[in-house]
Motif scaffolding. Structure first.
Motif, mmCIF file in Angstrom:
data_model
loop_
_atom_site.group_PDB
_atom_site.id
_atom_site.type_symbol
_atom_site.label_atom_id
_atom_site.label_comp_id
_atom_site.label_asym_id
_atom_site.label_seq_id
_atom_site.Cartn_x
_atom_site.Cartn_y
_atom_site.Cartn_z
ATOM 1 N N HIS A 55 -1.483 -19.426 18.899
ATOM 2 C CA HIS A 55 -1.257 -20.843 19.245
ATOM 3 C C HIS A 55 -0.778 -20.950 20.688
ATOM 4 O O HIS A 55 0.419 -20.853 20.961
ATOM 5 C CB HIS A 55 -0.208 -21.438 18.301
ATOM 6 C CG HIS A 55 0.112 -22.881 18.579
ATOM 7 N ND1 HIS A 55 0.163 -23.819 17.585
ATOM 8 C CD2 HIS A 55 0.411 -23.552 19.716
ATOM 9 C CE1 HIS A 55 0.463 -24.998 18.104
ATOM 10 N NE2 HIS A 55 0.628 -24.853 19.409
ATOM 11 N N ARG A 136 -5.958 -28.095 16.582
ATOM 12 C CA ARG A 136 -4.689 -28.759 16.241
ATOM 13 C C ARG A 136 -5.009 -30.218 15.934
ATOM 14 O O ARG A 136 -5.295 -30.997 16.837
ATOM 15 C CB ARG A 136 -3.718 -28.663 17.408
ATOM 16 C CG ARG A 136 -3.576 -27.273 17.995
ATOM 17 C CD ARG A 136 -2.894 -27.314 19.359
ATOM 18 N NE ARG A 136 -1.533 -27.788 19.283
ATOM 19 C CZ ARG A 136 -0.898 -28.429 20.269
ATOM 20 N NH1 ARG A 136 -1.534 -28.697 21.398
ATOM 21 N NH2 ARG A 136 0.344 -28.801 20.129
ATOM 22 N N SER A 161 -4.623 -26.459 12.149
ATOM 23 C CA SER A 161 -3.238 -26.835 11.859
ATOM 24 C C SER A 161 -3.116 -28.340 11.697
ATOM 25 O O SER A 161 -3.797 -29.121 12.370
ATOM 26 C CB SER A 161 -2.277 -26.324 12.932
ATOM 27 O OG SER A 161 -2.635 -26.779 14.213
ATOM 28 N N MET A 163 -0.883 -31.529 12.083
ATOM 29 C CA MET A 163 0.225 -31.923 12.947
ATOM 30 C C MET A 163 0.473 -33.426 12.867
ATOM 31 O O MET A 163 -0.456 -34.210 12.673
ATOM 32 C CB MET A 163 -0.068 -31.548 14.399
ATOM 33 C CG MET A 163 -0.298 -30.084 14.627
ATOM 34 S SD MET A 163 -0.340 -29.724 16.387
ATOM 35 C CE MET A 163 -0.431 -27.943 16.335
ATOM 36 N N HIS A 231 2.618 -27.750 10.603
ATOM 37 C CA HIS A 231 3.296 -27.696 11.898
ATOM 38 C C HIS A 231 4.628 -28.443 11.861
ATOM 39 O O HIS A 231 4.714 -29.556 11.352
ATOM 40 C CB HIS A 231 2.383 -28.323 12.951
ATOM 41 C CG HIS A 231 2.781 -28.051 14.363
ATOM 42 N ND1 HIS A 231 2.680 -26.803 14.940
ATOM 43 C CD2 HIS A 231 3.283 -28.859 15.324
ATOM 44 C CE1 HIS A 231 3.081 -26.860 16.203
ATOM 45 N NE2 HIS A 231 3.458 -28.100 16.455
ATOM 46 N N ASP A 232 5.665 -27.802 12.405
ATOM 47 C CA ASP A 232 6.972 -28.441 12.559
ATOM 48 C C ASP A 232 7.568 -28.901 11.236
ATOM 49 O O ASP A 232 8.131 -30.002 11.136
ATOM 50 C CB ASP A 232 6.884 -29.645 13.520
ATOM 51 C CG ASP A 232 6.490 -29.247 14.930
ATOM 52 O OD1 ASP A 232 6.822 -28.123 15.333
ATOM 53 O OD2 ASP A 232 5.852 -30.061 15.619
ATOM 54 N N GLU A 251 3.945 -23.103 11.048
ATOM 55 C CA GLU A 251 4.137 -22.952 12.489
ATOM 56 C C GLU A 251 5.389 -23.700 12.937
ATOM 57 O O GLU A 251 5.511 -24.905 12.710
ATOM 58 C CB GLU A 251 2.954 -23.546 13.248
ATOM 59 C CG GLU A 251 1.687 -22.758 13.205
ATOM 60 C CD GLU A 251 0.701 -23.325 14.209
ATOM 61 O OE1 GLU A 251 0.239 -22.538 15.057
ATOM 62 O OE2 GLU A 251 0.406 -24.528 14.164
#
Length: 377
Positions: A55, A136, A161, A163, A231-232, A251
């Motif tokens: 990434h 992404r 991913s 997001m 993600h996050d 991630e």
């Protein structure tokens, strides 16, 4: 056959003073001691596996080296590639955004050209590292499905991913950190930040859930499996949502609670190398070092600083990692997360991707990068 002798070789489970032999593109022997007098003398430097990066949005910095100053796509890719190779990364997933909060951003303008030119550069044989795609997906993007669908069958696609960068949650739970970031990166005034808040929340409510369900269904229907990442993650509920969607990678979890939930559910955990090098998150979230000490870290990503990847791996030794375990976070572990079995460690039968590294004032310095038995930097 080529021999490299007098090197500190870091394998999956040990560090040995010895010799590595490779023939064409493949490692054929690793021996302790100086069993061969011929070959390349590395004078006691480290011989490490070539790194695998899952990434990085480093390409964006070359596409727009200064605010509102765009750069031609192919030269930007080549500059990015040279920087990646010099940092010791032999396999890279270029994290290209699909959707954004700004219709006129470099991300929106260069999505199709970047994918096309990466293919062109690879086919022309002018790239040093192996480049693949990490898409992404910004779930609140109104036109996400139209942008994503043409890329689903791309043979370079190795990771998708999910997001959501809407302020007030996940990475941007702290609104003050969000204001600082967008005013610096995008040049937004305080007035524009405030005016965008309501719009972004409305956009998330209208599109994020619908897009997420559609994207997951599209990925599940693919004839070849493409790993999914979330993600996050901030809460265990975020992780549970990802698990239900078939996600295998978390991630940059932003809290210890999310990282623990990811571990409990068998997800691979990726943290940012810049977080470790700097001593904390630029977004005010959990420190990578804290997760490393709790053994809640499987892989590192250079994110926005390619040179941070190797530096961070060596810093992991301060958090209790052996050097082989630390190097696995930037080589074997990320490679296995996306199904690459032919690289990621120094072992007989694997591809001859490796680095010559010398310690200087406590900093690992890449002197040489080799991919498939050929020097690329």
């Amino acid at each position: 056959m080529t021999f490299i002798r007098n090197a500190l070789i870091v394998t999956a489970d040990q560090v040995l003073d010895g010799t590595l032999a490779f023939d064409q593109q493949t490692i054929v022997a690793i021996d302790a001691g100086h069993v061969h007098q011929a070959g390349l003398d590395w004078q006691g430097d480290y011989l490490l596996p070539g790194m695998v990066e899952l990434h990085t949005d480093n390409l964006e910095k070359h596409l727009m080296p200064r605010p509102k100053a765009s750069w031609p796509v192919l030269p930007a890719i080549l500059a990015h590639d040279a920087q990646i190779a010099a940092a010791g990364i032999t396999t890279v997933l270029d994290a290209i955004s699909v959707g954004d909060i700004d219709r006129d951003s470099v991300r929106m303008q260069t999505l199709e050209p970047c994918v096309a030119e990466l293919h062109l550069a690879g086919q022309a044989g002018i790239l040093r590292a192996d480049h693949f795609l990490h898409l992404r997906l910004e779930l609140a993007e109104e036109h996400l499905l139209a942008l994503f669908a043409p890329l689903l069958q791309d043979p370079l696609l190795k990771l998708v991913s999910l997001m959501d960068h809407t302020p007030g949650q996940r990475q941007w739970a702290d609104i003050d950190h969000y204001r600082t970031y967008v005013s610096g990166k995008r040049g937004w005034s305080d007035a524009k930040v405030e005016s965008m808040m309501g719009h972004l929340l409305e956009r998330q409510e209208q599109f994020a859930g619908v897009n997420r369900r559609a994207v997951v269904a599209l990925c599940r229907a693919l004839p070849r499996p493409v790993p999914l990442a979330t993600h996050d993650d901030t809460t265990p509920a975020h992780v549970a949502e990802g698990v239900a969607d078939g996600v295998g990678i978390s991630e940059f979890p932003t809290t210890v609670a999310a990282a623990r939930a990811a571990r409990a559910n068998g997800l691979g955990i990726i943290m940012g190398a810049p977080n470790l090098v700097r001593g904390g998150s630029h977004s005010g979230n959990v420190a990578a070092a804290e997760l490393a000490r709790a053994d809640l870290l499987d892989a590192l990503s250079s994110d926005y600083v390619p040179a941070s990847l190797l530096h961070a791996a060596f810093l992991l030794q301060q958090q209790g990692f052996s050097l082989p375990k630390a190097m696995a976070t930037v080589s074997r572990n990320p490679a296995r997360m996306i199904g690459l079995q032919d690289r990621g460690e120094l072992a007989v039968g694997l591809r001859a991707d490796f680095l010559r590294v010398r310690m200087t004032r406590g900093i690992p310095v890449v002197l040489e990068t080799w991919k498939g038995g050929a020097r690329i930097a």
